[in-house]
Design a protein around this motif. Sequence first.
Motif, mmCIF file in Angstrom:
data_model
loop_
_atom_site.group_PDB
_atom_site.id
_atom_site.type_symbol
_atom_site.label_atom_id
_atom_site.label_comp_id
_atom_site.label_asym_id
_atom_site.label_seq_id
_atom_site.Cartn_x
_atom_site.Cartn_y
_atom_site.Cartn_z
ATOM 1 N N LYS A 1 1.966 11.318 3.334
ATOM 2 C CA LYS A 1 0.664 11.588 3.955
ATOM 3 C C LYS A 1 0.134 10.394 4.751
ATOM 4 C CE LYS A 1 0.328 15.595 1.806
ATOM 5 N NZ LYS A 1 0.394 16.879 2.530
ATOM 6 N N ILE A 2 0.868 9.296 4.794
ATOM 7 C CA ILE A 2 0.338 8.023 5.273
ATOM 8 C C ILE A 2 0.446 7.856 6.786
ATOM 9 C CG2 ILE A 2 0.632 5.510 5.170
ATOM 10 C CD1 ILE A 2 1.721 5.877 2.329
ATOM 11 N N ILE A 3 -0.642 7.337 7.368
ATOM 12 C CA ILE A 3 -0.692 6.809 8.727
ATOM 13 C C ILE A 3 -1.175 5.366 8.589
ATOM 14 C CG2 ILE A 3 -1.820 6.986 10.989
ATOM 15 C CD1 ILE A 3 -2.324 10.007 10.230
ATOM 16 N N ILE A 4 -0.589 4.428 9.329
ATOM 17 C CA ILE A 4 -1.016 3.038 9.196
ATOM 18 C C ILE A 4 -1.744 2.555 10.448
ATOM 19 C CG2 ILE A 4 0.770 2.461 7.519
ATOM 20 C CD1 ILE A 4 2.280 1.052 9.776
ATOM 21 N N ARG B 1 3.391 5.879 -2.901
ATOM 22 C CA ARG B 1 4.672 6.478 -3.313
ATOM 23 C C ARG B 1 4.640 6.784 -4.808
ATOM 24 N NH1 ARG B 1 8.060 2.686 -1.721
ATOM 25 N NH2 ARG B 1 8.615 3.703 0.231
ATOM 26 N N GLU B 2 4.022 5.925 -5.590
ATOM 27 C CA GLU B 2 3.957 6.105 -7.039
ATOM 28 C C GLU B 2 3.210 7.369 -7.437
ATOM 29 O OE1 GLU B 2 2.115 2.549 -8.416
ATOM 30 O OE2 GLU B 2 3.874 1.269 -8.006
ATOM 31 N N ILE B 3 2.291 7.828 -6.577
ATOM 32 C CA ILE B 3 1.517 9.031 -6.912
ATOM 33 C C ILE B 3 1.918 10.227 -6.042
ATOM 34 C CG2 ILE B 3 -0.430 7.750 -7.851
ATOM 35 C CD1 ILE B 3 -1.904 8.189 -5.205
ATOM 36 N N GLY B 4 3.041 10.098 -5.351
ATOM 37 C CA GLY B 4 3.575 11.234 -4.611
ATOM 38 C C GLY B 4 2.895 11.548 -3.302
ATOM 39 N N LEU B 5 2.225 10.559 -2.685
ATOM 40 C CA LEU B 5 1.503 10.813 -1.441
ATOM 41 C C LEU B 5 2.056 10.000 -0.273
ATOM 42 C CD1 LEU B 5 -2.181 10.937 -2.759
ATOM 43 C CD2 LEU B 5 -0.734 12.862 -2.105
ATOM 44 N N PHE C 1 5.550 -2.413 13.715
ATOM 45 C CA PHE C 1 4.963 -1.595 12.644
ATOM 46 C C PHE C 1 5.680 -0.260 12.493
ATOM 47 C CE2 PHE C 1 1.718 -4.671 13.673
ATOM 48 C CZ PHE C 1 1.292 -5.076 12.416
ATOM 49 N N LYS C 2 6.424 0.158 13.519
ATOM 50 C CA LYS C 2 7.190 1.393 13.420
ATOM 51 C C LYS C 2 8.320 1.261 12.407
ATOM 52 C CE LYS C 2 6.788 4.519 15.835
ATOM 53 N NZ LYS C 2 6.021 5.767 15.658
ATOM 54 N N SER C 3 8.694 0.019 12.069
ATOM 55 C CA SER C 3 9.782 -0.193 11.122
ATOM 56 C C SER C 3 9.440 0.322 9.726
ATOM 57 C CB SER C 3 10.130 -1.685 11.044
ATOM 58 O OG SER C 3 9.042 -2.435 10.541
ATOM 59 N N LEU C 4 8.154 0.554 9.453
ATOM 60 C CA LEU C 4 7.747 1.076 8.151
ATOM 61 C C LEU C 4 7.995 2.576 8.025
ATOM 62 C CD1 LEU C 4 4.410 -0.915 7.843
ATOM 63 C CD2 LEU C 4 6.496 -1.319 6.527
ATOM 64 N N GLY C 5 8.324 3.219 9.133
ATOM 65 C CA GLY C 5 8.649 4.638 9.095
ATOM 66 C C GLY C 5 7.452 5.564 9.046
ATOM 67 N N LYS C 6 6.263 5.026 9.267
ATOM 68 C CA LYS C 6 5.038 5.831 9.221
ATOM 69 C C LYS C 6 4.417 5.925 10.616
ATOM 70 C CE LYS C 6 5.614 5.947 4.839
ATOM 71 N NZ LYS C 6 6.278 7.154 4.281
ATOM 72 N N PRO C 7 3.676 7.005 10.890
ATOM 73 C CA PRO C 7 2.933 7.055 12.141
ATOM 74 C C PRO C 7 1.970 5.870 12.240
ATOM 75 C CG PRO C 7 2.942 9.202 11.059
ATOM 76 C CD PRO C 7 3.498 8.224 10.078
ATOM 77 N N VAL C 8 1.828 5.336 13.443
ATOM 78 C CA VAL C 8 0.991 4.160 13.672
ATOM 79 C C VAL C 8 -0.221 4.550 14.521
ATOM 80 C CG1 VAL C 8 0.876 1.859 14.703
ATOM 81 C CG2 VAL C 8 2.947 2.587 13.490
ATOM 82 N N LEU C 9 -1.387 4.142 14.067
ATOM 83 C CA LEU C 9 -2.644 4.357 14.784
ATOM 84 C C LEU C 9 -3.174 3.014 15.257
ATOM 85 C CD1 LEU C 9 -5.650 6.575 13.679
ATOM 86 C CD2 LEU C 9 -6.036 4.194 14.295
ATOM 87 N N VAL C 10 -3.684 2.961 16.480
ATOM 88 C CA VAL C 10 -4.343 1.753 16.980
ATOM 89 C C VAL C 10 -5.738 2.117 17.447
ATOM 90 C CG1 VAL C 10 -4.388 0.018 18.815
ATOM 91 C CG2 VAL C 10 -2.261 0.497 17.606
ATOM 92 N N GLY C 11 -6.722 1.369 16.942
ATOM 93 C CA GLY C 11 -8.113 1.541 17.359
ATOM 94 C C GLY C 11 -8.601 0.276 18.030
ATOM 95 N N ALA C 12 -8.414 0.200 19.351
ATOM 96 C CA ALA C 12 -8.808 -1.001 20.097
ATOM 97 C C ALA C 12 -9.932 -0.727 21.080
ATOM 98 C CB ALA C 12 -7.597 -1.553 20.850
ATOM 99 N N SER C 13 -10.380 0.512 21.156
ATOM 100 C CA SER C 13 -11.281 0.964 22.209
ATOM 101 C C SER C 13 -12.552 0.115 22.321
ATOM 102 C CB SER C 13 -11.670 2.422 21.954
ATOM 103 O OG SER C 13 -12.491 2.924 22.985
ATOM 104 N N ARG D 1 0.826 -1.210 0.000
ATOM 105 C CA ARG D 1 0.000 0.000 0.000
ATOM 106 C C ARG D 1 0.864 1.265 0.000
ATOM 107 N NH1 ARG D 1 -4.750 0.099 -1.859
ATOM 108 N NH2 ARG D 1 -3.505 -1.161 -3.267
ATOM 109 N N ILE D 2 1.936 1.249 0.773
ATOM 110 C CA ILE D 2 2.841 2.405 0.815
ATOM 111 C C ILE D 2 3.466 2.633 -0.554
ATOM 112 C CG2 ILE D 2 5.030 3.252 1.771
ATOM 113 C CD1 ILE D 2 4.180 1.882 4.426
#
Length: 395
Positions: A298-301, A291-295, A324-336, A286-287
């Motif tokens: 903007k990614i959060i995973i 990347r192919e379209i220059g975005l 998941f931090k190894s991807l270099g993107k901010p990480v979101l968790v929704g477990a609530s 997905r990243i």
Amino acid sequence: MNFLIARVTDPVEHLSRVGVDPASIPIFKNKGEFVSLLIYDVPAISANVIKQEMLAAGGDAAVHKHSITLKVQSTHVLTMGTLAQHKKLVEKLSLMHYWNLDEIARDIKNCLFETKVRAIELPSGRRLEFEKPLIMGIVNVTPDSFYAASRVEKDKLIDLAARMVKEGVDIIDIGGESTRPGSERVSEDEELNRVVPAVETVRKNFDVFISVDTYKAKVAEEALKNGAEIVNDVSALRFDPEMINVLKTYKPAVVLMHMKGEPKTMQENPYYEDVVKEVLYFFKERIEKLREIGLEDKIIIDPGIGFGKRLVDNLEIIKRISEFKSLGKPVLVGASRKSFIGQVLGNVPPEERLYGTLAVTAYCVLNGVDIVRVHDVKENLHVVKLIRAIQPQSR
């Protein structure tokens, strides 16, 4: 002579207690910070080289027991060493233009030594910054979301948003279609009628980041036109091919979430050999797509807790969330308040899952998660503040 020995978990933290020259701290950090990398699916012949180079650098690497005899075609590689030793590994592998070794060197360098995303530029010109864990508050303008207290009628929206803002929310995430297991899809018109007025109301009355929880391009576009700056897409741009064009036009931050199947069918016997590995591969693809379209910036995973996952899968993802931090993107968790928490606690209903949610939030913050998506803003923010007071560098 009276002396005392204490075992420490973070040697870098204690450098100032020793009284070293501040200029030497980066040097000691490279020598004292121990890291391990799990490199998946490496050709056995390449794995043998990596092991030998790690040994030469003073570290080590674990490979399959049959790698040395090439009785297996590939193996995972687990490196073990300091940052300085990994830097030597990268330098050596970079010169080896065969057996994918230079490519592996590049990825190790990106994982360990490249600057991670610390902010995302938003359409308004504002920046979504990740210097501290952010609280994303859930607002469901739906009649059927799994946790009844998260549902809100139009005339109560301002009150709910005002309470969240007062309690310290960073982002308000507005959704007009339930994605609970077994849920039915909502028409585009119905979702627009629910979401757009809610986005307008929050934007008009509060200075807060707004996220729109949708996989429909038209809903995302109208929400962005009316003040949203983040698109939270549970399909990771797979359900609506027009979503990419919307992102290219408006350039919001975008949350890419992993889900196996779709909400109606995702809990029908999901299965993984290694859930973290499979989700990481999903995000890698997905990243690259963005990347192919220059975005790419903007990614959060979001690994998608509860979306096509068994109890064991959800627990494994949370246990290994730092990977998941190894991807270099901010990480979101929704477990609530999700069902896996209820299962662990003896099948308690959503209304009794707050304390379990807070335990997950604490673990995630300690392991570097950038955004926690929650129903209960004040309580989760208290957890974040206490952890940051105890361990300011826990991220």
